[in-house]
Motif scaffolding. Structure first.
Motif, mmCIF file in Angstrom:
data_model
loop_
_atom_site.group_PDB
_atom_site.id
_atom_site.type_symbol
_atom_site.label_atom_id
_atom_site.label_comp_id
_atom_site.label_asym_id
_atom_site.label_seq_id
_atom_site.Cartn_x
_atom_site.Cartn_y
_atom_site.Cartn_z
ATOM 1 N N SER A 1 0.743 -1.291 -0.010
ATOM 2 C CA SER A 1 -0.126 0.084 0.019
ATOM 3 C C SER A 1 0.928 1.273 0.017
ATOM 4 C CB SER A 1 -0.826 0.034 1.153
ATOM 5 O OG SER A 1 -0.192 0.154 2.583
ATOM 6 N N MET A 2 0.365 2.505 -0.592
ATOM 7 C CA MET A 2 0.991 3.696 -0.587
ATOM 8 C C MET A 2 1.014 4.089 0.892
ATOM 9 S SD MET A 2 0.048 7.389 -2.599
ATOM 10 C CE MET A 2 0.298 6.545 -4.035
ATOM 11 N N LEU A 3 2.338 4.471 1.199
ATOM 12 C CA LEU A 3 2.421 5.190 2.583
ATOM 13 C C LEU A 3 2.597 6.554 2.697
ATOM 14 C CD1 LEU A 3 5.356 2.510 3.767
ATOM 15 C CD2 LEU A 3 2.745 2.522 4.349
ATOM 16 N N ILE A 4 3.414 7.162 1.797
ATOM 17 C CA ILE A 4 3.833 8.574 1.356
ATOM 18 C C ILE A 4 3.386 8.953 -0.237
ATOM 19 C CG2 ILE A 4 5.032 10.541 1.670
ATOM 20 C CD1 ILE A 4 6.878 9.002 3.571
ATOM 21 N N GLU A 5 2.419 9.752 -0.153
ATOM 22 C CA GLU A 5 2.131 10.172 -1.531
ATOM 23 C C GLU A 5 2.906 11.493 -1.825
ATOM 24 O OE1 GLU A 5 -1.810 11.375 -4.402
ATOM 25 O OE2 GLU A 5 -1.804 11.385 -1.946
ATOM 26 N N ARG A 6 3.546 11.300 -3.229
ATOM 27 C CA ARG A 6 4.389 12.694 -3.470
ATOM 28 C C ARG A 6 4.012 12.803 -4.962
ATOM 29 N NH1 ARG A 6 8.147 9.416 -1.180
ATOM 30 N NH2 ARG A 6 8.950 10.168 0.989
ATOM 31 N N THR A 7 3.985 14.222 -5.157
ATOM 32 C CA THR A 7 3.708 14.827 -6.554
ATOM 33 C C THR A 7 4.668 16.034 -6.608
ATOM 34 O OG1 THR A 7 1.391 14.408 -6.479
ATOM 35 C CG2 THR A 7 2.181 15.819 -8.090
ATOM 36 N N GLY A 8 5.824 15.711 -7.185
ATOM 37 C CA GLY A 8 6.774 16.798 -7.054
ATOM 38 C C GLY A 8 7.388 16.716 -5.715
ATOM 39 N N TYR A 9 7.585 17.968 -5.061
ATOM 40 C CA TYR A 9 7.764 17.988 -3.569
ATOM 41 C C TYR A 9 6.693 18.266 -2.523
ATOM 42 C CZ TYR A 9 12.443 18.947 -6.083
ATOM 43 O OH TYR A 9 13.614 18.761 -6.759
ATOM 44 N N GLU A 10 5.522 18.022 -3.113
ATOM 45 C CA GLU A 10 4.309 18.138 -2.404
ATOM 46 C C GLU A 10 3.796 16.659 -1.823
ATOM 47 O OE1 GLU A 10 2.827 20.871 -1.496
ATOM 48 O OE2 GLU A 10 3.345 22.350 -3.021
ATOM 49 N N LEU A 11 3.773 16.736 -0.529
ATOM 50 C CA LEU A 11 3.191 15.192 0.217
ATOM 51 C C LEU A 11 1.619 15.375 0.220
ATOM 52 C CD1 LEU A 11 5.709 14.966 3.175
ATOM 53 C CD2 LEU A 11 5.999 14.375 0.772
ATOM 54 N N GLY A 12 1.329 14.220 -0.031
ATOM 55 C CA GLY A 12 -0.296 14.077 0.098
ATOM 56 C C GLY A 12 -0.633 13.046 1.245
ATOM 57 N N ALA A 13 -1.272 11.961 0.660
ATOM 58 C CA ALA A 13 -1.470 10.887 1.768
ATOM 59 C C ALA A 13 -0.303 10.676 2.424
ATOM 60 C CB ALA A 13 -2.178 9.863 0.865
ATOM 61 N N TRP A 14 -0.776 10.106 3.771
ATOM 62 C CA TRP A 14 0.362 9.667 4.765
ATOM 63 C C TRP A 14 -0.261 8.613 5.570
ATOM 64 C CZ3 TRP A 14 5.268 11.197 6.224
ATOM 65 C CH2 TRP A 14 5.840 10.903 7.376
ATOM 66 N N HIS A 15 0.197 7.501 5.529
ATOM 67 C CA HIS A 15 -0.260 6.226 6.269
ATOM 68 C C HIS A 15 0.774 5.799 6.943
ATOM 69 C CE1 HIS A 15 -4.062 6.852 3.724
ATOM 70 N NE2 HIS A 15 -3.271 6.498 2.691
ATOM 71 N N ILE A 16 1.201 6.258 7.915
ATOM 72 C CA ILE A 16 2.424 5.824 8.548
ATOM 73 C C ILE A 16 2.264 6.048 10.073
ATOM 74 C CG2 ILE A 16 4.841 6.289 9.163
ATOM 75 C CD1 ILE A 16 5.473 7.067 6.371
ATOM 76 N N ASP A 17 2.666 5.041 10.898
ATOM 77 C CA ASP A 17 2.319 5.468 12.315
ATOM 78 C C ASP A 17 3.817 5.296 12.844
ATOM 79 O OD1 ASP A 17 -0.499 5.034 12.643
ATOM 80 O OD2 ASP A 17 -0.440 3.128 12.625
ATOM 81 N N VAL A 18 4.081 6.185 13.795
ATOM 82 C CA VAL A 18 5.273 6.480 14.391
ATOM 83 C C VAL A 18 5.205 6.332 16.012
ATOM 84 C CG1 VAL A 18 7.515 7.784 14.636
ATOM 85 C CG2 VAL A 18 6.023 7.800 12.600
#
Length: 364
Positions: free
Chosen positions: A312-329
């Motif tokens: 699954s996608m964890l960090i969505e990137r378009t260029g240097y822009e971040l989109g979706a974030w599916h990470i637990d820290v």
């Protein structure tokens, strides 16, 4: 090697006198041997009397706050701003250099920004930057300046990022990389023929630097390779390189394949087709690398981070822009929010929101 009537600068380290009276610079494997008032190939390290000096200490080609992804680092404090700067000169002679106006500069009037280590650290804090990057030209050649700034940054709770070709001697590695927290090494190719004919350097030294970083430091390491048509982009070379990376550095080291655009002395070479980047990414992943990216092209899929467990996608990137974030820290340990598979890197609970902004700074 260049000569001039008078050279001023800050005392440099890593040199010794040889039998014929010349001074040998021991910072990089070029081992330039200098008579009085001569400069090394990098142009910024020079002999002045009975010692070597760094002529660019405290002088920069400019300061700018960038997204950390621009370095590129995709697994080190994603989305955060980084204060970036460089000086002038370089110890490689890459014919494709995309910062040639800085790295090949012999005109010191380009170094109009002056700032000491403390002022840079203060400005990084006031700008909201989480780290300082030594970049634009190779920071190895301004080691004394970079190291002093890095120590000042640590005193302010900032991280340090080196963007380098890794062309440095064994003697100088520990001091240079010691205060760094993350590094992106530009692995320019995987043949010595390319390194010598296109960059005027040798591959073995760079591989030794990578093994040193991986085995003897705790730095976060990412790699970048600029794929140049008909020079270093063959399936065989990409296969050999990525096999070596997976075996010697480990599968968790992120690799960025970047597209070449004609520049400097290679204006007649065509741009890298996007298909070459995609093919190379597939080869690298097939050889076991977990995180492989494409750069210098519009490719959201190749720019995003995926879970090595569930896909699954964890960090969505378009260029240097971040989109979706599916990470637990949790306690600095990052995992996929879906399946719990660990993600290699340095992450915080939430990504930064700097985006793709570029903010030039004036430091007094």
């Amino acid at each position: 090697m260049d000569t001039e009537r008078h050279i001023e600068g800050t005392s440099a380290r890593y040199w010794h006198r040889i039998d014929d009276g010349r001074l040998q610079c021991d910072l990089c494997p070029r081992y330039c041997k200098l008579r009085d008032k001569q400069r090394g190939l990098c142009f910024v390290r020079a002999r002045s009397g009975d010692g070597l000096v760094l002529t660019t200490y405290g002088r920069s080609s400019g300061f700018c706050v960038d997204p950390i992804e621009k370095k590129p680092l995709n697994h080190f404090l994603p989305g955060t701003p980084v204060l970036s700067f460089g000086t002038a000169g370089c110890n490689l002679a890459c014919k494709f250099c995309q910062n040639w106006d800085i790295s090949k500069s012999r005109e010191f009037d380009r170094l109009q920004a002056e700032a000491g280590p403390g002022a840079i650290a203060d400005s990084a804090v006031s700008s909201g930057s989480r780290s300082v990057a030594y970049t634009y030209n190779d920071p190895v050649i301004f080691l004394e300046y970079a190291v002093d700034v890095a120590h000042a940054c640590h005193e302010h709770g900032l991280s340090n990022v080196a963007v380098t070709a890794g062309y440095i001697t064994e003697d100088a590695r520990e001091e240079f990389f010691g205060p760094m927290d993350a590094v992106n090494v530009d692995l320019k190719a995987f043949t010595d023929d390319f390194y010598w004919k296109i960059c005027g350097a040798h591959l073995d030294t760079v591989l030794e630097t990578l093994l040193y970083i991986r085995n003897e430091t705790e730095l976060w390491l990412e790699l970048t390779t600029l794929l140049i048509p008909d020079h270093n982009d063959s399936e065989r070379e990409v296969d050999e390189m990525t096999t070596w990376i997976a075996d010697k550095l480990g599968p968790d080291v992120p690799l960025h394949f970047s597209a070449f655009h004609p520049d400097w002395k290679m204006m007649d070479t065509p741009p890298t087709p996007r298909t070459t980047l995609t093919r190379s990414r597939e080869i690298a992943r097939r050889n076991g690398l977990h995180y492989v990216y494409t750069g210098n092209v519009y490719d959201p899929e190749g720019s995003s981070t995926y879970c090595i467990g569930c896909g699954s996608m964890l960090i969505e990137r378009t260029g240097y822009e971040l989109g979706a974030w599916h990470i637990d820290v949790d306690s600095g340990r990052a995992c996929c929010a879906g399946c719990g598979t660990r993600i290699a890197g340095v992450f915080e609970d939430q990504p930064g929101n700097w985006g793709s902004r570029r903010l030039p700074l004036r430091i007094n």
